[in-house]
Design an enzyme around this catalytic site. Structure first.
Site, mmCIF file in Angstrom:
data_model
loop_
_atom_site.group_PDB
_atom_site.id
_atom_site.type_symbol
_atom_site.label_atom_id
_atom_site.label_comp_id
_atom_site.label_asym_id
_atom_site.label_seq_id
_atom_site.Cartn_x
_atom_site.Cartn_y
_atom_site.Cartn_z
ATOM 1 N N CYS A 95 0.830 -1.220 0.000
ATOM 2 C CA CYS A 95 0.000 0.000 0.000
ATOM 3 C C CYS A 95 0.857 1.259 0.000
ATOM 4 C CB CYS A 95 -0.909 0.007 1.218
ATOM 5 S SG CYS A 95 -1.756 -1.542 1.471
ATOM 6 N N HIS A 345 -9.031 3.565 -1.232
ATOM 7 C CA HIS A 345 -7.667 3.038 -1.123
ATOM 8 C C HIS A 345 -7.337 2.106 -2.297
ATOM 9 C CE1 HIS A 345 -3.921 1.733 0.415
ATOM 10 N NE2 HIS A 345 -4.320 0.774 1.223
#
Ligand SMILES: CC(C)(COP(=O)(O)OP(=O)(O)OC[C@H]1O[C@@H](n2cnc3c(N)ncnc32)[C@H](O)[C@@H]1OP(=O)(O)O)[C@@H](O)C(=O)NCCC(=O)NCCS
Lengths: 399, 276
Positions: A95, A345
């Site tokens: 991420c 996200h």
């Protein structure tokens, strides 16, 4: 014998001169189309003349979720954005992929090897079956131990949350405050994935994903791409009168698996990365006006506010409860974009997506309702997995 | 001589043999629990036996995973060229029972009166899920822990093999580390620990390798334990026991099935509450 002396003062300064992103969420286009859209928005946001062919290096963050173009992803993307032939590579740190892509781009200019560099990120997450999606959501944790103990990231962060409640004066209600705040901010952001406010009662009553974390504690799975243009100081004003300066950068890593860390209620990588970034910028946490922090789960924002120095250790719950991070209420607005919770996200796109937000905030270019007043300084905080990697940047209007 | 609950199973100990049975029954027949099989029963029996006897070798029938059994107990598997006969053997029956026996011992199967009748629907669903998961043609989306990766980590996963250096204990072992590393002394950690934190994942939040069984089980519970020797580890809870989880609760680690892919089962240690 010759003696070489490195004089830090001679190093180039680096500015962000353009930034753009797709809307996050269920995007109708695939990888090539999304990247083309984000890059076009970044290039057209440059105030002066800008030719993508002038880009010397490009760094694109992506986990390559779904595996459809796992190898050579970056070369495919630049081919669709007018940067044919550029020296490009995919940067992968889960991420935090594009937080590190941004760092690499900054270093390329800082080292004097390039003057105009692109950093970006991309992820296509919503074209997979639910089972395939759950497979890919688990590949960035510790696959050998954590994953075979049933954990994906909601589970890992749930372990942290329960321990945090045990060690400090905090309850799940504090996490609900984070969720309500970020949904409020995101509801005003045209590029956010989930554009709806939620009441405290609704956010408290979401279905349980990983006890004690409910739906409203989790970021959604989003498609999206983001792209920023960086330039060396001697070129920055050719591109714009209002560059955003990269004043500090720091990065660090930690044990991949949660159980190998001495404490699971703080992220050492965040602490180390932010200490370096603040030191380089000559600023401290109290001087940051806008912070985009990595709230993949609400507990992650509570921990980040402490690890980044906005709250004392153990005070992150109170910080959330008392609304200190709400738009224009405390010293620092936390996640004016809605954060990962509400803005969304798309793993690889998140880091440079945070830079897009602070670039616009510092230039007074976001929607009027969510503009942070008199914003002079900003910070981005991008975490890989449960804290194995972290990249922090500090920005300012002033060089 | 004596019957007890041992690692979640019924165990009867005699000087020359040990009988291990599943506590569960279905329509009057003993059946395995949700994450048990003959290998998990045999490992429990051998670990109990090791408290009383030295076992230089053991022979195992087809149907017991020799590599996992040996890694979990530290007992080498008997090969023909190791001697004439193995001094100890594992015997299997049709029902959920194994016997660990000295060679040529005469074994009498005792009546064990603990019988937990399993919910028929649950039992059939979990059995069907395992059959599907174990099928070579089932293309699982599970994390790929290859056979060689499993074998490489088997002694640390199944026997808690770690490293010690001074007062520092490192587990899982490291190839190179400030404390552990290849030059540190090897050790086996105790299979006990206390709960530092836990979670229960909904089936929607569980990794894809559990996607056939997690909906039947109603989710998965995971604990982060601080082991008695110091290091922390994460473990699934044993599948067929309801546990009320609490901070600092004492847990023991027992050998169970984790998941299967490409026709072979990956075993591991799972946590169960210590009831004493
Ligand atoms: C939380 C989660 C399990 C929900 O997935 P899901 O149950 O499949 O949800 P769906 O996509 O079916 O969406 C159901 C509804 O909830 C909404 N929703 C989905 N995720 C949401 C979230 N995180 N917060 C609020 N609402 C959400 C959807 O918009 C949808 O609303 P609608 O019915 O009005 O259209 C999933 O989003 C998830 O796994 N998130 C974590 C991702 C992750 O781990 N990322 C890496 C972090 S390090």
């Amino acid at each position: 014998m010759k003696c070489f002396v490195l004089v830090p003062g001679n190093m180039v300064d680096v500015a962000v001169v353009g930034a753009g992103q797709t809307k996050y969420g269920n995007h109708p286009l695939g990888l090539k189309g999304m990247w083309a859209e984000a890059a076009a928005k970044a290039f057209s946001s440059v105030d002066g003349d800008f030719d993508p062919a002038a880009v010397e290096e490009a760094f694109i963050g992506s986990l390559a979720f779904g595996g459809s173009q796992l190898g050579n992803t970056a070369a495919l993307l630049t081919e669709h954005s007018g940067m044919d032939g550029v020296a490009v590579r995919r940067v992968e740190n889960a991420c935090a992929s594009s937080g590190f892509a941004f760092r690499d781009a900054w270093m390329a200019i800082k080292s004097g090897q390039a003057d105009v560099v692109v950093a970006g990120g991309i992820e296509k997450m919503n074209d997979l079956t639910p089972e395939r999606k759950r497979y890919w959501l688990g590949v960035s944790g510790d696959t050998e131990w954590e994953r075979l103990a049933g954990l994906t990231f909601p589970g890992t962060y749930a372990l942290m949350a329960r321990r945090y409640f045990h060690e400090f004066d905090a309850t799940h209600d504090d996490l609900v405050h984070v969720s309500v705040k970020n949904h409020l901010h995101g509801s005003m952001n045209a590029d956010a994935h989930i554009r709806k406010e939620v009441s405290f009662e609704k956010a408290a009553g979401g279905f349980m994903v990983a006890d004690p974390l409910t739906l409203y504690d989790c970021c959604p799975t989003s498609d999206g791409a983001s792209c920023v243009v960086l330039a060396a100081d001697h070129l920055a004003h050719k591109f714009t009168d209002t560059p955003v300066w990269v004043k500090g950068a720091g990065a660090a890593s930690d044990n991949l698996a949660l159980h190998d860390r001495p404490s699971i209620t703080q992220l050492k990588a965040t602490q180390v990365a932010s200490t370096k970034a603040y030191g380089m910028a000559g600023l401290d946490a109290r001087q940051i006006d806008v912070a985009e922090v990595h709230d993949c789960f609400t507990i992650a924002e509570v921990l980040a506010t402490e690890d980044l120095g906005f709250a004392q250790r153990g005070e992150g719950g109170r910080f959330a409860r008392e609304g200190e991070g709400r738009l224009n209420e405390g010293a620092t607005t936390v996640n004016s974009s809605g954060g990962l919770k509400s803005k969304g996200h798309p793993l690889g796109a998140t880091g440079t997506g945070q830079v897009v937000e602070v670039f616009k905030q510092l230039r007074g270019q976001v929607e009027k309702d969510r503009q942070v007043r008199d914003a002079e300084t900003a910070l981005t905080h991008n975490v890989g997995g449960s804290g194995a990697t972290c990249s922090v940047h500090v920005f300012g209007r002033e060089r | 001589m004596s019957t007890e609950i041992w690692m979640g199973y019924l165990l009867h100990h005699e000087p020359d043999y040990t009988v291990v049975q599943s506590p569960f029954t279905h329509r009057g027949v003993r059946v395995f629990g949700a994450d048990s099989d003959a290998t998990t029963l045999a490992v429990a029996g051998l670990l109990h036996r090791l408290k009383h006897d030295e076992i230089p070798f053991v022979s195992v029938p087809d149907g017991v995973d020799a590599l996992s059994l040996s890694s979990a107990t530290g007992i080498p598997i008997f090969e023909v060229n190791d001697g004439d006969e193995s001094p100890w053997e594992v015997l299997m029956s049709d029902e959920a029972m194994v016997v660990i026996s000295k060679r040529h011992a005469s074994v009498e199967i005792p009546m064990m009166d603990v019988e937990i009748e399993v919910d028929a629907e649950f039992h059939e669903a979990i059995e069907a899920a395992w059959v599907q998961e174990l099928s070579e043609t089932h293309v699982s989306q599970g994390a790929y822990v290859s056979r060689s990766q499993y074998e490489e980590a088997a002694s640390s996963r199944l026997q808690l093999h770690g490293q010690s250096s001074g007062h520092h204990v490192v587990w899982p072992p490291r190839f190179s580390h400030v404390v552990g590393g290849e030059n540190a002394d090897g050790m086996h950690l105790q299979r006990r620990g206390k709960v530092m934190t836990w979670t229960t994942l909904s089936a929607a939040g569980a990794p894809s390798e559990f996607s056939l069984r997690a909906p039947v089980l109603g989710g998965l519970s995971t604990v982060l334990l601080q082991l008695e020797d110091g290091p922390n580890g994460v473990f699934l809870m044993v599948d067929d026991e309801d546990a009320v989880l609490a901070m600092d609760a004492q847990m023991e680690l027992v050998f169970r099935r984790l998941y299967a892919q490409e026709g072979f089962v990956r075993y591991g240690l799972k946590a169960r509450a210590i009831h004493d």
